[in-house]
Design a protein around this motif. Structure first.
Motif, PDB file in Angstrom:
ATOM      1  N   LEU A   1       0.831  -1.203   0.000  1.00  0.00           N
ATOM      2  CA  LEU A   1       0.000   0.000   0.000  1.00  0.00           C
ATOM      3  C   LEU A   1       0.864   1.250   0.000  1.00  0.00           C
ATOM      4  N   ARG A   2       0.711   2.063  -1.031  1.00  0.00           N
ATOM      5  CA  ARG A   2       1.486   3.299  -1.163  1.00  0.00           C
ATOM      6  C   ARG A   2       0.698   4.522  -0.705  1.00  0.00           C
ATOM      7  N   ALA A   3      -0.611   4.510  -0.936  1.00  0.00           N
ATOM      8  CA  ALA A   3      -1.441   5.660  -0.573  1.00  0.00           C
ATOM      9  C   ALA A   3      -2.878   5.199  -0.400  1.00  0.00           C
ATOM     10  N   GLN A   4      -3.622   5.975   0.376  1.00  0.00           N
ATOM     11  CA  GLN A   4      -5.036   5.708   0.606  1.00  0.00           C
ATOM     12  C   GLN A   4      -5.780   7.035   0.542  1.00  0.00           C
ATOM     13  N   GLN A   5      -6.936   6.992  -0.078  1.00  0.00           N
ATOM     14  CA  GLN A   5      -7.759   8.200  -0.196  1.00  0.00           C
ATOM     15  C   GLN A   5      -9.214   7.800  -0.004  1.00  0.00           C
ATOM     16  N   ARG A   6      -9.942   8.586   0.777  1.00  0.00           N
ATOM     17  CA  ARG A   6     -11.373   8.339   0.969  1.00  0.00           C
ATOM     18  C   ARG A   6     -12.100   9.182  -0.053  1.00  0.00           C
ATOM     19  N   LEU A   7     -12.717   8.554  -1.047  1.00  0.00           N
ATOM     20  CA  LEU A   7     -13.416   9.262  -2.111  1.00  0.00           C
ATOM     21  C   LEU A   7     -14.806   9.714  -1.688  1.00  0.00           C
ATOM     22  N   SER A   8     -15.431   8.930  -0.819  1.00  0.00           N
ATOM     23  CA  SER A   8     -16.751   9.264  -0.284  1.00  0.00           C
ATOM     24  C   SER A   8     -16.958   8.400   0.956  1.00  0.00           C
TER      25      SER A   8
END
Length: 111
Positions: free
Chosen positions: A36-43
């Motif tokens: 895992l390089r990055a995590q983003q919460r889109l909604s």
């Protein structure tokens, strides 16, 4: 570390036998730590992970098995040269499970 039930990871809709849940959790933790390089919460219902493309086979196998016992998850892969993007979606009733998954991923993200 909390158990699967304490973290909100395994709702009643999950058909994975209780004895196997810590093993599955460890598999996700391993993926987070190594790929895992990055995590983003889109909604509220969608989480996006950027993974090392070399982990594609492992990620596809793991998410496929997870979908078979927790059918409320939708895993969508978007391959690329630099990153393998994986969107994780749940229905609104399972946002708590996605929240717990996001916390575990954030704790294990590869630096």
């Amino acid at each position: 570390m909390t158990t699967a039930e304490e973290s909100g990871w395994a709702p009643e809709a999950c058909t994975l036998p209780t004895v196997e849940r810590p093993l599955r959790l460890a598999e996700f933790d391993g993926l987070f730590a190594t790929a895992l390089r990055a995590q983003q919460r889109l909604s509220a219902t969608v989480l996006r992970w950027d993974l090392d493309p070399a982990a594609g086979e492992v990620a596809r196998d793991l998410t496929g098995r997870e979908s078979s016992c927790c059918s409320f998850f939708t895993f969508t892969f978007h391959p690329g040269d630099e990153v393998l993007r994986l969107d994780v979606e749940v229905p609104p009733a399972h946002v708590g499970v996605l929240d717990a998954l996001a916390r575990r991923a954030a704790d294990g993200i590869r630096s």
